[in-house]
Design a protein around this motif. Structure first.
Motif, PDB file in Angstrom:
ATOM      1  N   VAL A   1       3.520  11.541  -4.465  1.00  0.00           N
ATOM      2  CA  VAL A   1       4.773  12.554  -4.726  1.00  0.00           C
ATOM      3  C   VAL A   1       4.521  13.179  -6.241  1.00  0.00           C
ATOM      4  O   VAL A   1       4.845  14.523  -6.274  1.00  0.00           O
ATOM      5  N   VAL A   2       4.016  12.387  -7.352  1.00  0.00           N
ATOM      6  CA  VAL A   2       3.551  13.101  -8.494  1.00  0.00           C
ATOM      7  C   VAL A   2       2.566  14.215  -8.288  1.00  0.00           C
ATOM      8  O   VAL A   2       2.625  15.409  -8.546  1.00  0.00           O
ATOM      9  N   PHE A   3       1.840  14.078  -7.462  1.00  0.00           N
ATOM     10  CA  PHE A   3       0.587  14.953  -7.037  1.00  0.00           C
ATOM     11  C   PHE A   3       1.382  16.330  -6.461  1.00  0.00           C
ATOM     12  O   PHE A   3       0.914  17.101  -6.757  1.00  0.00           O
ATOM     13  N   GLY A   4       2.088  16.014  -5.395  1.00  0.00           N
ATOM     14  CA  GLY A   4       2.602  17.081  -4.647  1.00  0.00           C
ATOM     15  C   GLY A   4       3.702  17.910  -5.619  1.00  0.00           C
ATOM     16  O   GLY A   4       3.367  19.308  -5.447  1.00  0.00           O
ATOM     17  N   LEU A   5       4.453  17.366  -6.419  1.00  0.00           N
ATOM     18  CA  LEU A   5       5.298  17.866  -7.343  1.00  0.00           C
ATOM     19  C   LEU A   5       4.365  19.016  -8.180  1.00  0.00           C
ATOM     20  O   LEU A   5       4.670  20.220  -8.485  1.00  0.00           O
ATOM     21  N   ALA A   6       3.685  18.181  -8.779  1.00  0.00           N
ATOM     22  CA  ALA A   6       2.658  19.022  -9.804  1.00  0.00           C
ATOM     23  C   ALA A   6       1.756  20.250  -9.043  1.00  0.00           C
ATOM     24  O   ALA A   6       1.779  21.317  -9.531  1.00  0.00           O
ATOM     25  N   ALA A   7       1.188  19.813  -8.052  1.00  0.00           N
ATOM     26  CA  ALA A   7       0.451  21.027  -7.320  1.00  0.00           C
ATOM     27  C   ALA A   7       1.320  22.042  -6.771  1.00  0.00           C
ATOM     28  O   ALA A   7       0.629  23.367  -6.905  1.00  0.00           O
TER      29      ALA A   7
ATOM     30  N   CYS B   1       4.891  11.238   4.383  1.00  0.00           N
ATOM     31  CA  CYS B   1       3.819  10.425   3.906  1.00  0.00           C
ATOM     32  C   CYS B   1       3.947   9.031   3.950  1.00  0.00           C
ATOM     33  O   CYS B   1       2.908   8.259   4.312  1.00  0.00           O
ATOM     34  N   ASN B   2       5.198   8.530   3.833  1.00  0.00           N
ATOM     35  CA  ASN B   2       5.473   6.937   3.994  1.00  0.00           C
ATOM     36  C   ASN B   2       5.045   6.754   5.497  1.00  0.00           C
ATOM     37  O   ASN B   2       4.476   5.465   5.630  1.00  0.00           O
ATOM     38  N   ALA B   3       5.440   7.306   6.474  1.00  0.00           N
ATOM     39  CA  ALA B   3       5.261   6.909   7.965  1.00  0.00           C
ATOM     40  C   ALA B   3       3.587   6.978   8.082  1.00  0.00           C
ATOM     41  O   ALA B   3       3.188   6.176   8.693  1.00  0.00           O
TER      42      ALA B   3
ATOM     43  N   LEU C   1      -6.926   3.526  -1.977  1.00  0.00           N
ATOM     44  CA  LEU C   1      -7.764   5.182  -2.327  1.00  0.00           C
ATOM     45  C   LEU C   1      -7.670   5.839  -0.826  1.00  0.00           C
ATOM     46  O   LEU C   1      -7.303   6.813  -0.763  1.00  0.00           O
ATOM     47  N   ALA C   2      -8.216   5.067   0.200  1.00  0.00           N
ATOM     48  CA  ALA C   2      -8.237   5.831   1.765  1.00  0.00           C
ATOM     49  C   ALA C   2      -6.966   6.081   1.951  1.00  0.00           C
ATOM     50  O   ALA C   2      -6.840   7.255   2.525  1.00  0.00           O
ATOM     51  N   THR C   3      -5.683   5.243   1.675  1.00  0.00           N
ATOM     52  CA  THR C   3      -4.551   5.818   2.206  1.00  0.00           C
ATOM     53  C   THR C   3      -4.048   6.969   1.185  1.00  0.00           C
ATOM     54  O   THR C   3      -3.519   7.996   1.892  1.00  0.00           O
ATOM     55  N   ILE C   4      -4.177   6.902  -0.034  1.00  0.00           N
ATOM     56  CA  ILE C   4      -3.894   8.141  -0.859  1.00  0.00           C
ATOM     57  C   ILE C   4      -4.643   9.425  -0.406  1.00  0.00           C
ATOM     58  O   ILE C   4      -4.019  10.400  -0.290  1.00  0.00           O
ATOM     59  N   PHE C   5      -5.838   9.464  -0.133  1.00  0.00           N
ATOM     60  CA  PHE C   5      -6.414  10.400   0.468  1.00  0.00           C
ATOM     61  C   PHE C   5      -5.914  11.032   1.752  1.00  0.00           C
ATOM     62  O   PHE C   5      -5.922  12.432   1.741  1.00  0.00           O
ATOM     63  N   VAL C   6      -5.812  10.267   2.735  1.00  0.00           N
ATOM     64  CA  VAL C   6      -5.327  10.856   4.229  1.00  0.00           C
ATOM     65  C   VAL C   6      -3.948  11.068   4.186  1.00  0.00           C
ATOM     66  O   VAL C   6      -3.505  12.043   4.856  1.00  0.00           O
ATOM     67  N   THR C   7      -3.123  10.718   2.877  1.00  0.00           N
ATOM     68  CA  THR C   7      -1.833  11.219   3.041  1.00  0.00           C
ATOM     69  C   THR C   7      -1.302  12.208   1.943  1.00  0.00           C
ATOM     70  O   THR C   7      -0.290  12.665   1.980  1.00  0.00           O
ATOM     71  N   PHE C   8      -2.371  12.742   1.053  1.00  0.00           N
ATOM     72  CA  PHE C   8      -1.731  13.451  -0.120  1.00  0.00           C
ATOM     73  C   PHE C   8      -1.254  14.796   0.014  1.00  0.00           C
ATOM     74  O   PHE C   8      -0.590  15.592  -0.545  1.00  0.00           O
ATOM     75  N   PRO C   9      -1.760  15.388   1.241  1.00  0.00           N
ATOM     76  CA  PRO C   9      -1.152  16.836   1.558  1.00  0.00           C
ATOM     77  C   PRO C   9       0.480  16.856   1.877  1.00  0.00           C
ATOM     78  O   PRO C   9       0.759  17.862   1.823  1.00  0.00           O
TER      79      PRO C   9
ATOM     80  N   ILE D   1       0.792  -1.203   0.047  1.00  0.00           N
ATOM     81  CA  ILE D   1      -0.035   0.121   0.028  1.00  0.00           C
ATOM     82  C   ILE D   1       1.005   1.203   0.207  1.00  0.00           C
ATOM     83  O   ILE D   1       0.644   2.204  -0.651  1.00  0.00           O
ATOM     84  N   ALA D   2       2.005   1.303   0.829  1.00  0.00           N
ATOM     85  CA  ALA D   2       2.840   2.343   0.730  1.00  0.00           C
ATOM     86  C   ALA D   2       3.600   2.684  -0.211  1.00  0.00           C
ATOM     87  O   ALA D   2       3.818   3.586  -0.754  1.00  0.00           O
ATOM     88  N   ALA D   3       4.056   1.465  -0.990  1.00  0.00           N
ATOM     89  CA  ALA D   3       4.622   1.492  -2.312  1.00  0.00           C
ATOM     90  C   ALA D   3       3.897   2.192  -3.471  1.00  0.00           C
ATOM     91  O   ALA D   3       4.379   2.772  -4.584  1.00  0.00           O
ATOM     92  N   ILE D   4       2.282   1.921  -3.249  1.00  0.00           N
ATOM     93  CA  ILE D   4       1.584   2.553  -4.398  1.00  0.00           C
ATOM     94  C   ILE D   4       1.217   4.104  -4.171  1.00  0.00           C
ATOM     95  O   ILE D   4       1.347   4.796  -4.762  1.00  0.00           O
ATOM     96  N   ALA D   5       0.728   4.173  -2.634  1.00  0.00           N
ATOM     97  CA  ALA D   5       0.586   5.458  -2.429  1.00  0.00           C
ATOM     98  C   ALA D   5       1.424   6.554  -2.395  1.00  0.00           C
ATOM     99  O   ALA D   5       1.082   7.642  -2.988  1.00  0.00           O
ATOM    100  N   VAL D   6       2.725   6.371  -2.009  1.00  0.00           N
ATOM    101  CA  VAL D   6       3.740   7.331  -1.761  1.00  0.00           C
ATOM    102  C   VAL D   6       4.100   7.750  -3.115  1.00  0.00           C
ATOM    103  O   VAL D   6       4.172   9.218  -3.315  1.00  0.00           O
ATOM    104  N   PRO D   7       4.382   6.971  -4.209  1.00  0.00           N
ATOM    105  CA  PRO D   7       4.740   7.553  -5.305  1.00  0.00           C
ATOM    106  C   PRO D   7       3.713   8.269  -5.988  1.00  0.00           C
ATOM    107  O   PRO D   7       4.017   9.620  -6.734  1.00  0.00           O
ATOM    108  N   LEU D   8       2.412   7.867  -5.758  1.00  0.00           N
ATOM    109  CA  LEU D   8       1.344   8.739  -6.664  1.00  0.00           C
ATOM    110  C   LEU D   8       1.393  10.083  -5.662  1.00  0.00           C
ATOM    111  O   LEU D   8       0.833  11.222  -6.465  1.00  0.00           O
TER     112      LEU D   8
END
Length: 298
Positions: free
Chosen positions: A90-96, A219-221, A160-168, A81-88
């Motif tokens: 990172v992409v969103f964080g850099l773009a935003a 984000c990973n933690a 999806l839930a993990t991405i939502f709570v970690t994307f900021p 889950i972390a290996a999927i959520a964190v890179p996504l």
């Protein structure tokens, strides 16, 4: 006739007059002792207790608890889950962050506000939102069931839930850093004929690498330790949709305390490693911000 003070004496008196700390040494030692006692009571002692309880039945039992199929499944799922959520993220964080810090556009303030949304919404509510959308009785539930696609009580829902709570986390670390650095270097590279991708890869990214690492660590933690949102969407299917925090809860509810603390010790160890990396990245990021401000002033 006034007497001119030596430069060294005048400097020493000036420093003393500017010293804002006027409390006696005893008061400072008392405040420091209270802070250290508070940290020891509420941080160090519980952390030590986790490892003591994890090894209460011996080292062999500790590793046997981690080798249990359900525990091993929870560990692998958490890492996946972390290996999927964190890179996504990172992409969103850099773009935003690049869009918010480098450009002026309508909706910029709204985008900044929406990035902070997971900080103000309870993780449990976040999980319920996905149940409302993708559950059997949700908005897209009948369509998903007709096409044999399962999101809730399955790995996609946890992702999806993990991405939502970690994307900021990544975006929130990069936005102030990019704003402090300004656009001068990017504009100079553009004038010299660099393309947008070259500017990002050779100018922007190297300048924010420590801030990016700091955001990735946080984000990973959070991704590996998330409980509330994952608990709602996972269904607690043992050996299939249980992450490490959920597996700890199950073992604890079964009064298998040593095994529960054995898995919990991995999360505690992750917290210690995260803290060490966080301090390193924070120091580097502070240096980067200071250098950027000095460059901007010059």
């Amino acid at each position: 006739m006034s007497k001119v003070l030596p430069l060294q004496t005048a400097t020493r008196r000036g420093v003393q007059s500017l010293n804002p700390v006027t409390e006696p040494r005893a008061v400072r030692w008392l405040l420091t002792g209270i802070a250290l006692a508070f940290l020891a009571l509420f941080l160090v002692v519980p952390l030590v207790a986790v490892f003591v309880q994890a090894f209460a039945k011996g080292v062999d039992y500790y590793f046997e608890s981690l080798k249990d199929p359900d525990a091993w499944s929870a560990i692998k799922l958490t890492l996946m889950i972390a290996a999927i959520a964190v890179p996504l993220n990172v992409v969103f964080g850099l773009a935003a962050s690049w869009a918010i810090a480098k450009f002026e556009f309508k909706g910029r303030a709204l985008l900044t506000t929406l990035i902070d949304l997971p900080f103000s919404v309870s993780p449990v509510i976040s999980g319920l939102i996905y149940v409302l959308m993708f559950g059997a009785q949700g908005w897209f539930g009948p369509w998903l069931a007709a096409h044999d696609v399962q999101i809730i009580f399955a790995v996609p829902g946890i992702v999806l839930a993990t991405i939502f709570v970690t994307f900021p986390f990544v975006a929130r670390e990069l936005i102030p850093l990019m704003q402090a650095q300004g656009n001068d270097e990017e504009e100079a590279a553009h004038v010299l004929g660099a393309s947008g991708w070259q500017i990002f890869r050779r100018v922007t990214l190297p300048n924010v690498k420590w801030g990016l690492l700091y955001g990735v660590i946080l984000c990973n933690a959070r991704a590996m330790g998330e409980f509330g949102a994952v608990s709602v969407v996972s269904g607690h299917i043992r050996g299939q949709t249980d992450t490490m925090p959920l597996h700890v809860e199950i073992l604890y509810n079964e009064y298998n305390f040593s095994a529960a603390f054995a898995v919990a010790s991995l999360l505690a160890l992750l917290a210690l490693v995260t803290l060490a990396l966080k301090l390193l990245a924070e120091r580097r990021m502070t240096q980067a911000v200071t250098e950027a401000k000095a460059t901007a002033q010059n």
